[in-house]
Structures are given as structure tokens and as C-alpha cells.
Design an enzyme around this catalytic site. Sequence first.
Site, mmCIF file in Angstrom:
data_model
loop_
_atom_site.group_PDB
_atom_site.id
_atom_site.type_symbol
_atom_site.label_atom_id
_atom_site.label_comp_id
_atom_site.label_asym_id
_atom_site.label_seq_id
_atom_site.Cartn_x
_atom_site.Cartn_y
_atom_site.Cartn_z
ATOM 1 N N HIS A 172 0.828 -1.198 0.000
ATOM 2 C CA HIS A 172 0.000 0.000 0.000
ATOM 3 C C HIS A 172 0.868 1.255 0.000
ATOM 4 O O HIS A 172 2.090 1.210 0.071
ATOM 5 C CB HIS A 172 -1.001 0.006 1.176
ATOM 6 C CG HIS A 172 -0.429 0.381 2.505
ATOM 7 N ND1 HIS A 172 -1.220 0.723 3.589
ATOM 8 C CD2 HIS A 172 0.845 0.470 2.954
ATOM 9 C CE1 HIS A 172 -0.453 0.995 4.632
ATOM 10 N NE2 HIS A 172 0.806 0.857 4.275
ATOM 11 N N CYS A 207 5.586 5.682 4.932
ATOM 12 C CA CYS A 207 4.380 4.998 4.447
ATOM 13 C C CYS A 207 3.805 5.676 3.203
ATOM 14 O O CYS A 207 2.877 5.156 2.589
ATOM 15 C CB CYS A 207 3.313 4.927 5.543
ATOM 16 S SG CYS A 207 3.292 3.329 6.382
ATOM 17 N N HIS A 236 5.029 -0.014 -0.433
ATOM 18 C CA HIS A 236 5.768 -0.850 0.515
ATOM 19 C C HIS A 236 4.763 -1.871 1.032
ATOM 20 O O HIS A 236 3.559 -1.746 0.781
ATOM 21 C CB HIS A 236 6.336 -0.017 1.677
ATOM 22 C CG HIS A 236 5.277 0.621 2.507
ATOM 23 N ND1 HIS A 236 4.635 1.778 2.138
ATOM 24 C CD2 HIS A 236 4.694 0.230 3.667
ATOM 25 C CE1 HIS A 236 3.722 2.080 3.042
ATOM 26 N NE2 HIS A 236 3.731 1.160 3.977
ATOM 27 N N HIS A 295 3.230 -4.797 4.076
ATOM 28 C CA HIS A 295 3.066 -5.173 5.482
ATOM 29 C C HIS A 295 2.619 -6.619 5.581
ATOM 30 O O HIS A 295 1.889 -7.112 4.716
ATOM 31 C CB HIS A 295 2.006 -4.304 6.173
ATOM 32 C CG HIS A 295 2.411 -2.889 6.340
ATOM 33 N ND1 HIS A 295 3.336 -2.480 7.269
ATOM 34 C CD2 HIS A 295 2.024 -1.773 5.693
ATOM 35 C CE1 HIS A 295 3.499 -1.174 7.197
ATOM 36 N NE2 HIS A 295 2.712 -0.705 6.240
ATOM 37 N N ASP A 341 -4.807 -10.618 0.084
ATOM 38 C CA ASP A 341 -3.486 -11.249 0.144
ATOM 39 C C ASP A 341 -2.718 -11.088 -1.172
ATOM 40 O O ASP A 341 -3.251 -11.363 -2.251
ATOM 41 C CB ASP A 341 -3.645 -12.738 0.475
ATOM 42 C CG ASP A 341 -2.315 -13.371 0.849
ATOM 43 O OD1 ASP A 341 -1.431 -12.655 1.367
ATOM 44 O OD2 ASP A 341 -2.164 -14.585 0.624
ATOM 45 N N HIS A 342 -1.481 -10.621 -1.047
ATOM 46 C CA HIS A 342 -0.607 -10.373 -2.203
ATOM 47 C C HIS A 342 -1.202 -9.363 -3.176
ATOM 48 O O HIS A 342 -0.978 -9.438 -4.382
ATOM 49 C CB HIS A 342 -0.258 -11.687 -2.922
ATOM 50 C CG HIS A 342 0.716 -12.520 -2.159
ATOM 51 N ND1 HIS A 342 0.385 -13.176 -0.989
ATOM 52 C CD2 HIS A 342 2.021 -12.787 -2.368
ATOM 53 C CE1 HIS A 342 1.438 -13.814 -0.540
ATOM 54 N NE2 HIS A 342 2.456 -13.593 -1.342
ATOM 55 N N GLU A 390 -0.683 -4.127 11.926
ATOM 56 C CA GLU A 390 0.009 -3.754 10.686
ATOM 57 C C GLU A 390 1.496 -4.100 10.784
ATOM 58 O O GLU A 390 2.137 -4.442 9.796
ATOM 59 C CB GLU A 390 -0.168 -2.264 10.396
ATOM 60 C CG GLU A 390 0.353 -1.860 9.029
ATOM 61 C CD GLU A 390 0.314 -0.363 8.821
ATOM 62 O OE1 GLU A 390 -0.432 0.082 7.947
ATOM 63 O OE2 GLU A 390 1.029 0.360 9.544
HETATM 64 NI NI NI Z 1 2.414 1.199 5.548
#
Ligand code: NI
Length: 146
Positions: free
Chosen positions: A17, A36, A42, A44, A82-83, A128
Site C-alpha cells: 500500500h 508509508c 511498501h 506489510h 493477500d498479495h 500492521e
Molecule cells: Ni504502511
Amino acid sequence: MSTVVKVTRRVHWNSAHRLYRPDWSDDRNASVFGACSNPHWHGHNYEMDVTVSGPIDPETGYVMDMKALKDVLEERVVGDLDHRNLNVEVEWLEGLNPTTENLVVSIWDRIVNQLPEKVRLHRIVLWETPRNYVEYTGGDPAGDSA
Ligand code: NI
């Protein structure tokens, strides 16, 4: 009187995200959201505990079959996230800045009406990072939504 018990299922996924507002400059986004807000994304590793509550079914001894809860979470949440890139690939997050706070409320709305009769969504805890989590127990400002 029946005995009400809370049961929790933990799930895991990873997503990419970027936190930003499109109506802000890159500089302002960077100053508010820091790393972020990296325009190149990037990721998580999310962990989520979903707690439901209800009476123990005298026949099965269960509040809810954990396999059924697992399936709801997979179909309504994890399978979509997911992914994936949360900013561009998930229809039900469209237009949302994917902070953990916004995510947990969207996830709540995805599953709150998917539970068996007598079973109530009690709480979602969404991690997160191993050091940051948010918690949501529903949106009723009057308090307990039971
Ligand atoms: Ni983040």
C-alpha cells in the site's frame, strides 16, 4: 440463561500500500505519512484477530464452527487482500486511504452480516506491524451494539 463465550480466529496476509491523499502534494504527503507515503509502495504482514461471541450451542458445544468463520474470512477478506495492492486492486477499498484504521472498519463491514444467527461480531484487532495494532468493536456511538 445461556452461557455466552467469545471465540477468536487469527488470520494472516500480506499486502502492499501507500498512505497518501491525492489532493495533497508529494511533499505534504511525505511530511504527514512519512515512509508509508513512498510513491513506489511498501508492504506489510498483517495479522488479524476476529472475535465473535454467542451462546454455546448445546448440540455441538460450539459458539460457531471455526471452519465456518475461517471460510467467511477467506472469502470476504483475506482472498481479496493477500498479495494485493490495497490502493489499486481491491474494489471495496476504492477511494480509501488504506490506513490500518480505515482497513479495520472496512473489514468489519465485510463480515458483520455474514455470521450465523445468534453469533455477534465482537471485536477485530488488526496488526500492521508487530508493534502497531488497531482495534474496532463496531460503530455505534451509543456503545454496545448488541
Ligand atoms: Ni504502511
